[in-house]
Design a protein around this motif. Structure first.
Motif, PDB file in Angstrom:
ATOM      1  N   GLY A  56      -9.213  15.626   0.176  1.00  0.00           N
ATOM      2  CA  GLY A  56      -9.333  16.057   1.560  1.00  0.00           C
ATOM      3  C   GLY A  56      -8.028  16.313   2.263  1.00  0.00           C
ATOM      4  N   CYS A  57      -7.999  15.965   3.551  1.00  0.00           N
ATOM      5  CA  CYS A  57      -6.876  16.333   4.415  1.00  0.00           C
ATOM      6  C   CYS A  57      -5.660  15.433   4.169  1.00  0.00           C
ATOM      7  N   GLN A  58      -4.528  15.828   4.779  1.00  0.00           N
ATOM      8  CA  GLN A  58      -3.302  15.043   4.596  1.00  0.00           C
ATOM      9  C   GLN A  58      -3.467  13.618   5.112  1.00  0.00           C
ATOM     10  N   SER A  93     -15.421  14.071   3.771  1.00  0.00           N
ATOM     11  CA  SER A  93     -16.795  14.502   4.082  1.00  0.00           C
ATOM     12  C   SER A  93     -16.830  15.854   4.753  1.00  0.00           C
ATOM     13  N   ILE A  94     -15.683  16.522   4.863  1.00  0.00           N
ATOM     14  CA  ILE A  94     -15.582  17.649   5.787  1.00  0.00           C
ATOM     15  C   ILE A  94     -16.538  18.786   5.430  1.00  0.00           C
ATOM     16  N   ARG A  95     -16.699  19.020   4.128  1.00  0.00           N
ATOM     17  CA  ARG A  95     -17.701  20.004   3.673  1.00  0.00           C
ATOM     18  C   ARG A  95     -18.512  19.383   2.549  1.00  0.00           C
ATOM     19  N   GLY A 104      -1.879  13.998  12.386  1.00  0.00           N
ATOM     20  CA  GLY A 104      -3.038  13.533  13.147  1.00  0.00           C
ATOM     21  C   GLY A 104      -4.069  14.649  13.157  1.00  0.00           C
ATOM     22  N   GLN A 105      -5.307  14.337  13.472  1.00  0.00           N
ATOM     23  CA  GLN A 105      -6.326  15.400  13.564  1.00  0.00           C
ATOM     24  C   GLN A 105      -5.980  16.363  14.688  1.00  0.00           C
ATOM     25  N   ASN A 106      -5.284  15.842  15.704  1.00  0.00           N
ATOM     26  CA  ASN A 106      -4.979  16.634  16.893  1.00  0.00           C
ATOM     27  C   ASN A 106      -3.692  16.076  17.506  1.00  0.00           C
ATOM     28  N   SER A 139       1.237  18.408  12.280  1.00  0.00           N
ATOM     29  CA  SER A 139      -0.052  19.032  11.984  1.00  0.00           C
ATOM     30  C   SER A 139      -1.154  18.002  12.225  1.00  0.00           C
ATOM     31  N   THR A 140      -2.262  18.391  12.845  1.00  0.00           N
ATOM     32  CA  THR A 140      -2.720  19.715  13.217  1.00  0.00           C
ATOM     33  C   THR A 140      -2.685  19.866  14.737  1.00  0.00           C
ATOM     34  N   SER A 141      -2.495  21.098  15.195  1.00  0.00           N
ATOM     35  CA  SER A 141      -2.500  21.359  16.635  1.00  0.00           C
ATOM     36  C   SER A 141      -3.830  21.984  17.042  1.00  0.00           C
ATOM     37  N   ASN A 142      -4.458  21.411  18.040  1.00  0.00           N
ATOM     38  CA  ASN A 142      -5.638  22.062  18.609  1.00  0.00           C
ATOM     39  C   ASN A 142      -5.174  22.892  19.794  1.00  0.00           C
ATOM     40  N   PRO A 143      -5.611  24.173  19.865  1.00  0.00           N
ATOM     41  CA  PRO A 143      -5.039  25.098  20.854  1.00  0.00           C
ATOM     42  C   PRO A 143      -5.071  24.564  22.290  1.00  0.00           C
ATOM     43  N   VAL A 177      -8.126  28.211  14.750  1.00  0.00           N
ATOM     44  CA  VAL A 177      -8.873  28.889  15.823  1.00  0.00           C
ATOM     45  C   VAL A 177     -10.362  28.801  15.535  1.00  0.00           C
ATOM     46  N   GLN A 178     -10.742  28.823  14.272  1.00  0.00           N
ATOM     47  CA  GLN A 178     -12.116  28.652  13.763  1.00  0.00           C
ATOM     48  C   GLN A 178     -12.987  29.897  13.913  1.00  0.00           C
ATOM     49  N   SER A 179     -12.817  30.677  15.002  1.00  0.00           N
ATOM     50  CA  SER A 179     -13.577  31.926  15.149  1.00  0.00           C
ATOM     51  C   SER A 179     -12.866  32.798  16.182  1.00  0.00           C
ATOM     52  N   HIS A 190      -3.543  29.278  10.366  1.00  0.00           N
ATOM     53  CA  HIS A 190      -4.842  29.005  11.012  1.00  0.00           C
ATOM     54  C   HIS A 190      -5.830  28.366  10.062  1.00  0.00           C
ATOM     55  N   ASP A 191      -6.907  27.809  10.629  1.00  0.00           N
ATOM     56  CA  ASP A 191      -8.129  27.476   9.901  1.00  0.00           C
ATOM     57  C   ASP A 191      -9.208  28.366  10.500  1.00  0.00           C
ATOM     58  N   MET A 192     -10.093  28.863   9.638  1.00  0.00           N
ATOM     59  CA  MET A 192     -11.178  29.737  10.109  1.00  0.00           C
ATOM     60  C   MET A 192     -12.467  29.346   9.425  1.00  0.00           C
ATOM     61  N   ILE A 193     -13.544  29.296  10.191  1.00  0.00           N
ATOM     62  CA  ILE A 193     -14.864  29.039   9.609  1.00  0.00           C
ATOM     63  C   ILE A 193     -15.699  30.299   9.771  1.00  0.00           C
ATOM     64  N   PHE A 235     -12.859  28.970   5.409  1.00  0.00           N
ATOM     65  CA  PHE A 235     -14.008  28.242   4.856  1.00  0.00           C
ATOM     66  C   PHE A 235     -15.316  28.908   5.268  1.00  0.00           C
ATOM     67  N   ALA A 236     -16.328  28.805   4.379  1.00  0.00           N
ATOM     68  CA  ALA A 236     -17.694  29.148   4.772  1.00  0.00           C
ATOM     69  C   ALA A 236     -18.284  27.917   5.448  1.00  0.00           C
ATOM     70  N   TYR A 237     -19.063  28.134   6.494  1.00  0.00           N
ATOM     71  CA  TYR A 237     -19.652  27.008   7.225  1.00  0.00           C
ATOM     72  C   TYR A 237     -20.499  26.147   6.295  1.00  0.00           C
ATOM     73  N   SER A 238     -20.323  24.840   6.424  1.00  0.00           N
ATOM     74  CA  SER A 238     -21.093  23.881   5.633  1.00  0.00           C
ATOM     75  C   SER A 238     -21.712  22.891   6.619  1.00  0.00           C
ATOM     76  N   GLU A 239     -23.033  22.855   6.665  1.00  0.00           N
ATOM     77  CA  GLU A 239     -23.688  21.977   7.646  1.00  0.00           C
ATOM     78  C   GLU A 239     -23.461  20.520   7.283  1.00  0.00           C
ATOM     79  N   ARG A 240     -22.995  19.728   8.246  1.00  0.00           N
ATOM     80  CA  ARG A 240     -22.720  18.311   7.980  1.00  0.00           C
ATOM     81  C   ARG A 240     -23.702  17.434   8.732  1.00  0.00           C
ATOM     82  N   PRO A 241     -24.441  16.591   8.016  1.00  0.00           N
ATOM     83  CA  PRO A 241     -25.443  15.742   8.657  1.00  0.00           C
ATOM     84  C   PRO A 241     -24.844  14.928   9.807  1.00  0.00           C
TER      85      PRO A 241
HETATM   86  N1  SAM Z   1      -8.516  18.628  13.530  1.00  0.00           N
HETATM   87  C1  SAM Z   1      -8.332  19.956  13.062  1.00  0.00           C
HETATM   88  C2  SAM Z   1      -9.125  20.924  13.960  1.00  0.00           C
HETATM   89  O1  SAM Z   1     -10.226  20.625  14.410  1.00  0.00           O
HETATM   90  O2  SAM Z   1      -8.659  22.004  14.269  1.00  0.00           O
HETATM   91  C3  SAM Z   1      -8.660  20.048  11.577  1.00  0.00           C
HETATM   92  C4  SAM Z   1      -9.952  19.396  11.106  1.00  0.00           C
HETATM   93  S1  SAM Z   1     -10.570  19.563   9.459  1.00  0.00           S
HETATM   94  C5  SAM Z   1      -9.937  18.199   8.669  1.00  0.00           C
HETATM   95  C6  SAM Z   1      -9.844  20.912   8.678  1.00  0.00           C
HETATM   96  C7  SAM Z   1     -10.640  22.176   8.744  1.00  0.00           C
HETATM   97  O3  SAM Z   1     -11.861  22.093   8.021  1.00  0.00           O
HETATM   98  C8  SAM Z   1     -11.078  22.570  10.132  1.00  0.00           C
HETATM   99  O4  SAM Z   1     -10.046  23.086  10.901  1.00  0.00           O
HETATM  100  C9  SAM Z   1     -12.165  23.571   9.839  1.00  0.00           C
HETATM  101  O5  SAM Z   1     -11.657  24.879   9.690  1.00  0.00           O
HETATM  102  C10 SAM Z   1     -12.739  23.092   8.507  1.00  0.00           C
HETATM  103  N2  SAM Z   1     -14.085  22.505   8.707  1.00  0.00           N
HETATM  104  C11 SAM Z   1     -14.402  21.414   9.423  1.00  0.00           C
HETATM  105  N3  SAM Z   1     -15.734  21.214   9.410  1.00  0.00           N
HETATM  106  C12 SAM Z   1     -16.278  22.213   8.682  1.00  0.00           C
HETATM  107  C13 SAM Z   1     -17.606  22.567   8.326  1.00  0.00           C
HETATM  108  N4  SAM Z   1     -18.640  21.849   8.735  1.00  0.00           N
HETATM  109  N5  SAM Z   1     -17.792  23.656   7.555  1.00  0.00           N
HETATM  110  C14 SAM Z   1     -16.739  24.408   7.124  1.00  0.00           C
HETATM  111  N6  SAM Z   1     -15.470  24.119   7.444  1.00  0.00           N
HETATM  112  C15 SAM Z   1     -15.223  23.041   8.201  1.00  0.00           C
END
Ligand code: SAM
Length: 505
Positions: A56-58, A94-96, A245-247, A295-299, A324-326, A362-365, A394-400
C-alpha cells in the motif's frame, strides 16, 4: 556492544505511474535492498526472528519501520528468510479490492510455510485489521494476531497473550497516538532517503475512501519529535526526507489530540499552534543541506503560505503531489472532495506563478458511480490544462463501509472503467513525455539513490521535480548531489551525463 543486522521489506502492490505498474513508494522515496542497523545497548537479547512485508501507501511502509523498532526492543531480529521466521507480519492495505486480494494470496503462502514450520505465528497489521479481524481469526483461521494501525505499541503484550493461548487482537483507533516517541528502524533503505510521519488518520471523508475508517481521526505529531527525527537522519548521513501523512497540509500542532478538537483548545494553544507552512519552514531551516519532500497534499488544504515557504527554501523540493481524483465538478461533489475544478486550477496557477519550474503530479479515479462520458471528458480536459509530470491512475473500486458504497450504486461497467482508464493513462504518458522533453539540453541537480535497474554501469536518482535521471556512474557514489546534462529521455526517465558535484540540492 552494538550489533549489526540486515533488515528487509518486500514491496508489492503496484500502482500505475504513466501506465506502468509500479510501486508508489519507489517513485517517491527510492530504495535499495538492505541496510545495516545499529542496535543500542538497551535492546533485549535477540532470540526470535521477524519477517515483515508491507503493502500500500508510504504510510504503511513507514509504519512497518515503527513496528520493527518496537519488536527489535522486544527480542526480535528482522530476517529476510520467511521460511525460518518465528513471526511473519503483513502490513496491509484496504484502499482497493485488489490490494486486499493480494494480501489474502500472501497469507495463503505464509500458511503453507506453517505446515513445515509449526511454531510460526502469523499476524495482520494495518488497514485490513479492523475490517476483517473476525474473518481472519475465526472463519478462515489464517492468522494468529490482528493489530490495527494505532495499536502497535501493544504488540509485545499481544505476543505474550498469544504464547499463553489467549486471543491477540487490538484494532482500537486512537485520537492521540502518533508514535512520535519511537525511533523507526529503517527498512529496505538506501541510507539516503527516509520517510518521517507527521500526521496520522484523515478527516476528509471522501466518499470513495476507506482511510478514515481504517486509520481514524486526523492527529498531528509534536514538531519537536519531527525535528529530532530529521536531525537524527541527518546525523546518520541521510540526504532526503519525505514528510508523510494522508493530508500533510492539514498538519496542526496545538499540544496534541485530534484536529477536530482544535476548537476546544485554550486561546493560548490556538494562538501558538503550528501549521504545515510553519513546520515546513522549521524543518527546512534546521537542515539546509537535506532535501525535503512532502506527501500527500489535498488541494483544499494547500495554502499560499506553503507555496511561499517552498519558494523560499532551496532545499524544499519543487514537486507537489496534488491528487484531484476527477475533472468534473459533478463527480467531485459526489466524491465529497472539498474543492471544485476551478479552485484546483487557481491553486495550480498560484503554484506555477510562485514556483514556475514546480513538478506537479496527481491521483485520478475513473469510473466513479454515475460518471458520464462528459464527466470523463472533463477529466481529460483538466489533465490537458495541467499537463502533469506523472500520475497514479485507478479504476474505481467500491469499498465496504464508505459513503459511496452505502449511498451510490457502482453502476459503471468494468469494461467502461477499463477503457476510460486506458485513455487517461495514454494521455498522461503524452504529458509526461512533454514534461521530460522540456529538460533536454539542460543541467539538473540529481541526488544519487541507487544503481539503475537497466544497467549497473548507470546511477539512478531524481531531480528536485521528482523526475528520475540515469547517467554513467564515473566516480560518483550513492548520496552525492551531481549536476547532470540531460541528453535524451523517455516519458518517465531523463538520460544524461554527469558534469560535476553540485553546489545545489
Ligand atoms: N490522502 C490522499 C488523498 O485523498 O488525496 C491519498 C489517499 S489514497 C492512500 C491514494 C489514492 O488511492 C487516492 O488518492 C485515490 O486516487 C486512490 N483511491 C482511494 N480510494 C479508492 C477507491 N475506492 N477506488 C479507487 N481508487 C481509490
Amino acid at each position: 556492544m552494538s550489533e549489526s543486522i540486515k533488515t528487509y521489506t518486500a514491496k508489492k502492490n503496484p500502482y500505475f505511474k504513466n501506465g506502468e505498474p509500479l510501486n508508489k513508494s519507489k517513485v517517491i522515496s527510492g530504495q535499495a535492498s538492505s541496510i545495516i542497523k545499529e542496535f543500542d545497548k538497551s535492546e533485549k537479547a535477540i532470540s526470535k526472528s521477524l519477517f515483515i512485508e508491507s503493502y500500500g501507501c508510504q504510510m504503511n511502509f513507514s509504519d512497518s519501520e515503527i513496528v520493527a523498532s518496537i519488536l527489535s526492543k522486544n527480542g526480535y531480529q528482522i530476517t529476510v528468510d520467511k521460511e525460518s521466521a518465528d513471526l511473519i507480519l503483513v502490513n496491509t492495505c484496504s484502499i482497493r479490492e485488489k490490494a486486499e486480494q493480494t494480501v489474502r494470496k500472501r497469507l495463503k503462502v505464509f500458511n503453507s510455510i506453517r505446515q513445515k514450520n509449526k511454531g510460526l505465528k502469523i499476524g495482520v497489521l494495518g488497514c485490513m485489521a479492523e475490517r476483517l479481524k473476525h474473518k481472519f481469526l475465526e472463519e478462515e483461521k489464517m492468522v494468529d494476531l490482528v493489530v490495527g494501525p494505532d495499536a502497535y505499541k501493544d504488540l509485545p503484550n499481544l505476543l505474550k497473550d498469544l504464547e499463553q493461548g489467549r486471543e491477540a487482537v487490538n484494532v482500537i483507533l486512537s485520537k492521540e497516538e502518533t508514535y512520535g516517541d519511537i525511533s523507526p528502524v529503517r527498512l529496505a533503505t538506501n541510507g539516503v532517503s527516509a520517510f518521517v510521519s507527521i500526521t496520522r488518520g484523515c478527516d476528509n471523508m471522501c466518499t470513495f475512501c476507506v482511510v478514515p475508517f481504517t486509520r481514524g481521526r486526523e492527529r498531528s505529531r509534536d514538531p519537536k519529535s519531527i525535528i529530532d527525527e530529521v536531525n537524527d537522519l541527518a546525523k546518520k548521513g541521510y540526504k532526503e526526507v519525505t514528510l508523510l501523512g494522508q493530508n500533510v497540509d492539514s498538519y496542526l500542532w496545538f499540544g496534541g489530540g485530534a484536529k477536530k478538537d482544535f476548537d476546544k483548545a485554550t486561546p493560548l494553544q490556538q494562538k501558538t499552534a503550528i501549521n504545515f507552512s510553519i513546520l515546513l519552514d522549521l524543518v527546512a531551516s534546521e537542515q539546509p543541506k537535506i532535501r525535503i519532500r512532502f506527501s500527500t497534499s489535498n488541494p483544499q488544504d494547500m495554502s499560499l503560505d506553503v507555496i511561499h515557504t517552498m519558494a523560499k527554501h532551496k532545499n524544499i523540493c519543487k514537486s507537489i503531489h496534488l491528487p484531484v481524483q476527477s475533472g468534473s465538478n459533478n463527480i467531485l461533489k459526489k466524491m465529497n472532495r472539498q474543492h471544485t475544478r476551478e479552485e484546483y486550477f487557481e491553486l495550480i496557477n498560484n503554484i506555477k506563478k510562485l514556483i514556475p519550474d514546480c513538478g506537479i503530479s496527481h491521483d485520478m479515479i475513473t469510473g466513479f458511480p454515475t460518471e458520464t462520458d462528459q464527466d470523463h471528458q472533463d477529466t481529460l480536459n483538466l489533465m490537458r490544462r495541467v499537463k502533469y509530470d506523472y500520475g497514479f491512475m485507478f479504476a474505481y473500486s467500491e469499498r465496504p463501509g464508505t459513503m459511496a458504497a452505502r449511498k451510490i450504486k457502482d453502476n459503471i461497467p468494468e469494461a467502461v472503467k477499463k477503457k476510460r482508464l486506458e485513455e487517461i493513462i495514454d494521455l498522461q504518458r503524452e504529458h509526461s513525455n512533454y514534461r521530460t522533453n522540456q529538460f533536454l539540453g539542460k543541467n539538473v541537480t540529481v541526488l544519487i539513490e541507487k544503481a539503475s535497474k537497466k544497467s549497473s554501469d548507470f546511477w539512478s536518482g531524481r531531480t528536485t521535480q521528482n523526475t528520475v535521471v540515469v547517467f554513467p556512474k564515473q566516480n560518483y557514489k550513492v548520496g552525492d548531489f551531481v549536476d547532470v546534462l540531460i541528453e535524451s529521455c523517455t516519458s518517465a526517465t531523463l538520460i544524461g551525463s554527469a558534469i560535476d558535484y553540485s553546489k545545489d540540492l
